[in-house]
Design a protein around this motif. Sequence first.
Motif, PDB file in Angstrom:
ATOM      1  N   LEU A 110      69.506  32.143  53.120  1.00 21.03           N
ATOM      2  CA  LEU A 110      68.768  33.389  53.350  1.00 21.03           C
ATOM      3  C   LEU A 110      67.538  33.370  52.452  1.00 21.03           C
ATOM      4  O   LEU A 110      67.647  33.473  51.229  1.00 21.03           O
ATOM      5  CB  LEU A 110      69.643  34.603  53.043  1.00 21.03           C
ATOM      6  CG  LEU A 110      68.965  35.979  53.123  1.00 21.03           C
ATOM      7  CD1 LEU A 110      68.357  36.216  54.504  1.00 21.03           C
ATOM      8  CD2 LEU A 110      69.956  37.089  52.785  1.00 21.03           C
ATOM      9  N   MET A 112      64.104  35.231  51.566  1.00 18.10           N
ATOM     10  CA  MET A 112      63.523  36.563  51.724  1.00 18.10           C
ATOM     11  C   MET A 112      62.127  36.650  51.121  1.00 18.10           C
ATOM     12  O   MET A 112      61.714  35.807  50.333  1.00 18.10           O
ATOM     13  CB  MET A 112      64.420  37.599  51.050  1.00 18.10           C
ATOM     14  CG  MET A 112      65.844  37.637  51.578  1.00 18.10           C
ATOM     15  SD  MET A 112      66.864  38.873  50.718  1.00 18.10           S
ATOM     16  CE  MET A 112      66.983  38.119  49.068  1.00 18.10           C
ATOM     17  N   PRO A 151      66.505  41.703  52.952  1.00 21.88           N
ATOM     18  CA  PRO A 151      66.027  41.215  54.254  1.00 21.88           C
ATOM     19  C   PRO A 151      65.449  42.290  55.158  1.00 21.88           C
ATOM     20  O   PRO A 151      64.928  41.972  56.228  1.00 21.88           O
ATOM     21  CB  PRO A 151      67.278  40.573  54.871  1.00 21.88           C
ATOM     22  CG  PRO A 151      68.429  41.154  54.149  1.00 21.88           C
ATOM     23  CD  PRO A 151      67.945  41.456  52.760  1.00 21.88           C
ATOM     24  N   CYS A 156      61.814  37.248  56.834  1.00 25.03           N
ATOM     25  CA  CYS A 156      62.893  36.519  56.164  1.00 25.03           C
ATOM     26  C   CYS A 156      63.460  35.496  57.124  1.00 25.03           C
ATOM     27  O   CYS A 156      63.349  35.645  58.346  1.00 25.03           O
ATOM     28  CB  CYS A 156      63.980  37.468  55.651  1.00 25.03           C
ATOM     29  SG  CYS A 156      65.009  38.206  56.922  1.00 25.03           S
TER      30      CYS A 156
END
Length: 270
Positions: A110, A112, A151, A156
């Motif tokens: 992930l 961001m 996010p 993102c």
Amino acid sequence: MAVVPAKNEQGRIGKVLNLLSETAVDRIVVVLNGSRDGTLKEIRTQKLSKVDVLRFREPLGYDIPRAVGVFYALKQGAECVIFVDGDMTGNLLPAVNRLVDAVVSEKVDLAMTECQSDMISDNKLARELYLFRKLFNEHLGIYQRVGVAIPSHGPCAVSRRLMISADIRDFAVPPVILAFAVKHHLCVEAPVAMHSRELGSKMRGFSHAKKIAETIIGDIIEALAFFEGKPRKRIFLQKEYQGYNPRRRFDLLERFIALYGRNPDRSPST
């Protein structure tokens, strides 16, 4: 693959698509979300070969298009998905390339953008949202690494591993995805930082800003409950934060999953 939620973005969507066509993404999917203007016509006039359109005649509601895009991307075999809203006309090329590279080359799950606002010092609403973002990331134990990035703010990117691991429906509540990634020891980073004004997003007025802030705060409260293994709620200090949450059409998401899941070769429109 880039997932671009768009609702009534005539005059903007062309700029977004042309910018994305110059980035490292190899495919763009626009989730056309109950548009009533010329957004679809503008998409078609761009004549970009790598753009797919998922057309929903009914509005899906806030962030449901992300979940739709993730399900579609998984069926298409995407290894990385980046979310860029259809009204973001700022110069996002460096940010998009950096986020994609973090996922593809650095194995971040992930990636961001840490968005900062100039209004925090003199805007009560902005301060409240900033505080919730800070407290959330402190509770997750990632504040020292990613600051107040979540996010919900800015572009993102997510990895295939995260898309497969998480519940598709939770991509419609972005802070829950962050909580999921941390809880399951996936790699979370914020390799991009920028001011909110640099996104080039459409100005929508105070009423909309208040609703968005309440939506994201409610999402954070819900994500904290998820992280702690408690029933998910949106109440903090006896105040319920709903914002646009009631307008999220999870029923339309479920219908799309059921229909497209059975026949992924059909026309990407509903």
